[in-house]
Design a protein around this motif. Structure first.
Motif, mmCIF file in Angstrom:
data_model
loop_
_atom_site.group_PDB
_atom_site.id
_atom_site.type_symbol
_atom_site.label_atom_id
_atom_site.label_comp_id
_atom_site.label_asym_id
_atom_site.label_seq_id
_atom_site.Cartn_x
_atom_site.Cartn_y
_atom_site.Cartn_z
ATOM 1 N N CYS A 54 -4.726 -3.371 2.300
ATOM 2 C CA CYS A 54 -5.338 -3.769 1.168
ATOM 3 C C CYS A 54 -5.056 -5.740 1.164
ATOM 4 O O CYS A 54 -4.542 -5.957 2.092
ATOM 5 C CB CYS A 54 -5.722 -3.499 0.030
ATOM 6 N N TRP B 169 -10.868 -3.590 0.630
ATOM 7 C CA TRP B 169 -9.906 -2.280 1.122
ATOM 8 C C TRP B 169 -10.530 -2.166 3.542
ATOM 9 O O TRP B 169 -11.671 -2.111 2.685
ATOM 10 C CB TRP B 169 -9.932 -0.925 0.740
ATOM 11 N N CYS C 273 -2.584 0.242 -4.144
ATOM 12 C CA CYS C 273 -2.209 -0.856 -3.416
ATOM 13 C C CYS C 273 -1.383 -2.037 -5.343
ATOM 14 O O CYS C 273 -2.375 -2.175 -5.964
ATOM 15 C CB CYS C 273 -3.217 -2.095 -2.378
ATOM 16 N N GLU D 49 0.730 -1.166 -0.279
ATOM 17 C CA GLU D 49 0.224 0.190 -0.020
ATOM 18 C C GLU D 49 0.636 1.394 -0.216
ATOM 19 O O GLU D 49 2.320 1.636 1.032
ATOM 20 C CB GLU D 49 -0.643 0.032 0.935
#
Length: 116
Positions: free
Chosen positions: A96, A36, A22, A6
């Motif tokens: 993520c 997310w 990400c 990320e």
């Protein structure tokens, strides 16, 4: 080896915007739903948004609907989270996530701080 990295976090004033990215590797990115999450200090990790493999279906937590947008680029193997009208209570580490064969994989997270 699955890797999720990320980036894009930082300090932003209330009402401001940030775009998180990400970058994924180690699996067939275009075949999987991406998500997310965020975790604020002292709170449980919560799902913020998800996007299906082709990007044709998205879902959002009620608290972010109309302000956040999740998207993906299956050529760049990257998923994004555009965050607008940010609030101080959205200060958190954003992660993520992908679930592969029942196993959940996480990145290291990126810190978002919303403060004046």
């Amino acid at each position: 080896q699955v890797r999720l990295v990320e980036s894009g976090g930082g300090l932003v004033q209330p009402g401001g915007s940030l775009r998180l990215s990400c970058a994924a590797s180690g699996f067939i990115f275009s075949a999987y739903t991406m998500r997310w999450y965020r975790q604020a200090p002292g709170k449980e990790r919560e799902l913020v948004a998800s996007i299906t493999s082709a990007g044709d279906n998205t879902n959002y937590a009620d608290s972010v609907k109309g302000r956040f947008t999740i998207s993906r680029d299956n050529v760049k193997n990257t998923v994004y989270l555009q965050m607008n009208s940010l609030k101080p209570e959205e200060t958190a580490v954003y992660y993520c996530n992908v679930v592969l064969r029942g196993q959940s994989h996480w990145g290291q997270g990126t810190q978002v701080t919303v403060s004046s």
